[in-house]
Write an enzyme that holds these catalytic residues in place. Structure first.
Site, PDB file in Angstrom:
ATOM      1  N   HIS A 154       0.810  -1.215   0.000  1.00  0.00           N
ATOM      2  CA  HIS A 154       0.000   0.000   0.000  1.00  0.00           C
ATOM      3  C   HIS A 154       0.852   1.277   0.000  1.00  0.00           C
ATOM      4  CE1 HIS A 154      -3.730  -2.133   0.430  1.00  0.00           C
ATOM      5  NE2 HIS A 154      -3.379  -2.674   1.584  1.00  0.00           N
ATOM      6  N   ASP A 190      -2.683 -10.559  -2.375  1.00  0.00           N
ATOM      7  CA  ASP A 190      -3.232 -10.125  -1.097  1.00  0.00           C
ATOM      8  C   ASP A 190      -4.727  -9.853  -1.272  1.00  0.00           C
ATOM      9  OD1 ASP A 190      -2.061  -8.736   1.658  1.00  0.00           O
ATOM     10  OD2 ASP A 190      -3.862  -7.723   0.947  1.00  0.00           O
ATOM     11  N   HIS A 192      -6.317  -7.281  -0.365  1.00  0.00           N
ATOM     12  CA  HIS A 192      -6.506  -5.877  -0.714  1.00  0.00           C
ATOM     13  C   HIS A 192      -5.627  -5.491  -1.906  1.00  0.00           C
ATOM     14  CE1 HIS A 192      -7.301  -6.305   3.660  1.00  0.00           C
ATOM     15  NE2 HIS A 192      -8.347  -5.565   3.359  1.00  0.00           N
ATOM     16  N   ASP A 279      -4.369 -13.002   3.821  1.00  0.00           N
ATOM     17  CA  ASP A 279      -5.639 -12.467   4.321  1.00  0.00           C
ATOM     18  C   ASP A 279      -6.796 -12.852   3.395  1.00  0.00           C
ATOM     19  OD1 ASP A 279      -4.538 -10.846   2.384  1.00  0.00           O
ATOM     20  OD2 ASP A 279      -4.906  -8.966   3.444  1.00  0.00           O
TER      21      ASP A 279
END
Length: 334
Positions: A154, A190, A192, A279
């Site tokens: 991120h 991931d 996200h 995740d």
């Protein structure tokens, strides 16, 4: 498979984060990395390759900010971890502001990424692990793993967010380019979207970025990762986003993975970097896919079958009881 980890990555330990309108215990805790390390005995300490590879990706003023902001926070009479509360809506204007709150707003994009006295140290050594794994592959290993914590995907060239301060995948990719690899691909799996990785390479055609992630219409980071984002300028076509709905389990996820791998194959990489987030696990406490522990072996074999030299870098995964088994299952199968 060689693997790398430095215990200084555990020093970064914010007490809390702002989540869904209230404060909660910080989900990206040191216990995550401890659980993975316990499942993978024999991880090596990385060589210190200095700040040069980091500055090849990240803005020097941003790096200076990461180092200085805890002291600026303390000088302002604040207790706890440095956390922002003001962010420009339209653009981050370079006004040379000096108040710590303004600087945090300039160099971050959310309130879930507090900066502690140890954030720089932990992020720095996480990047050194990513570089160690990448250079192991560049030197002839088929695959290598880096236990990177805090995670990285991120973080943009000049901003932090989403628990991320330095973008380890981008640093690794640029190091491979600087070592003479003409074409590098990043596969982000991931839950996200890796908005920072996308931003860093959006206008480039030498690094291909493919991401399979939760639909940003419903999930963080919301403003990046939509299917129509495919790169700009000379980078047009070198970004591939594959958003999926909440509840996605193995079969549709594998379909998306095949699509991503075929796109990477068409690009023709000399090196693959995998941003590995577990995740996607059905029991993850902040995410909503349906991948089971045994499914990580299937996904790993799908990727490994392409036979690209591969550096695997740790990203998310927030259920401490399962994270070690999930990572170990993926790496063993790979």
């Amino acid at each position: 498979m060689r693997g790398f980890f430095d215990r200084r990555e555990l020093l970064h330990a914010p007490e809390r984060e702002l989540h869904n309108g209230g404060y909660m215990a910080y989900a990206e805790s040191p216990a995550r990395a401890e659980a993975v390390a316990a499942a993978l005995p024999g991880l090596d300490a990385p060589e210190d390759r200095g700040e040069g590879p980091i500055l090849a990706v990240h803005d020097a003023a941003y790096i200076d900010f990461l180092k200085r902001v805890p002291q600026l926070w303390a000088d302002a009479g604040r207790s706890g971890d440095a956390t922002g509360y003001v962010w420009p809506v339209v653009g981050r204007r370079p006004l040379n502001l000096t108040r710590v709150d303004a600087l945090i707003g300039q160099y971050s994009f959310d309130a879930s990424t507090p900066i502690t006295l140890d954030s720089w140290t932990s992020a720095y050594w996480a990047s050194q692990c990513a570089l160690a794994a990448t250079h192991a592959v560049l030197d002839g290993e088929r695959v290598a793993f880096a236990l990177c914590r805090p995670p990285g995907h991120h973080a943009g060239a000049d901003y932090c967010g989403g628990y991320c301060y330095l973008n380890h995948a981008a640093i690794a990719a640029q190091a491979a380019r600087d070592a003479g690899r003409a074409r590098v691909a990043i596969l982000d799996i991931d839950y996200h979207h890796g908005n920072g990785t996308q931003d860093i390479f959006l206008e480039r055609d030498d690094v291909f970025y493919a991401s399979i992630h939760a639909d940003p219409a419903t999930d963080y980071p919301f403003f990046w990762g939509h299917a129509d984002e495919c790169g700009t300028g000379v980078g047009a076509g070198a970004t591939r986003n594959l958003p999926l709905p909440r509840g996605t389990d193995l079969a549709p996820y594998r379909d998306a993975l095949t699509h991503a791998l075929d796109a990477i194959a068409a690009f023709g990489p000399e090196l693959l970097i995998v941003s590995l987030g577990v995740d996607t696990f059905a029991g993850d406490k902040i995410s909503f896919f349906g991948i089971e522990t045994e499914d990580y072996a299937v996904l790993a074999r799908d990727i490994s079958a392409r036979q690209w030299p591969t550096a695997i870098l740790m990203e998310g995964g927030y259920t401490i009881e399962a994270i070690g088994a999930n990572v170990r299952t993926f790496l063993d199968a790979f």
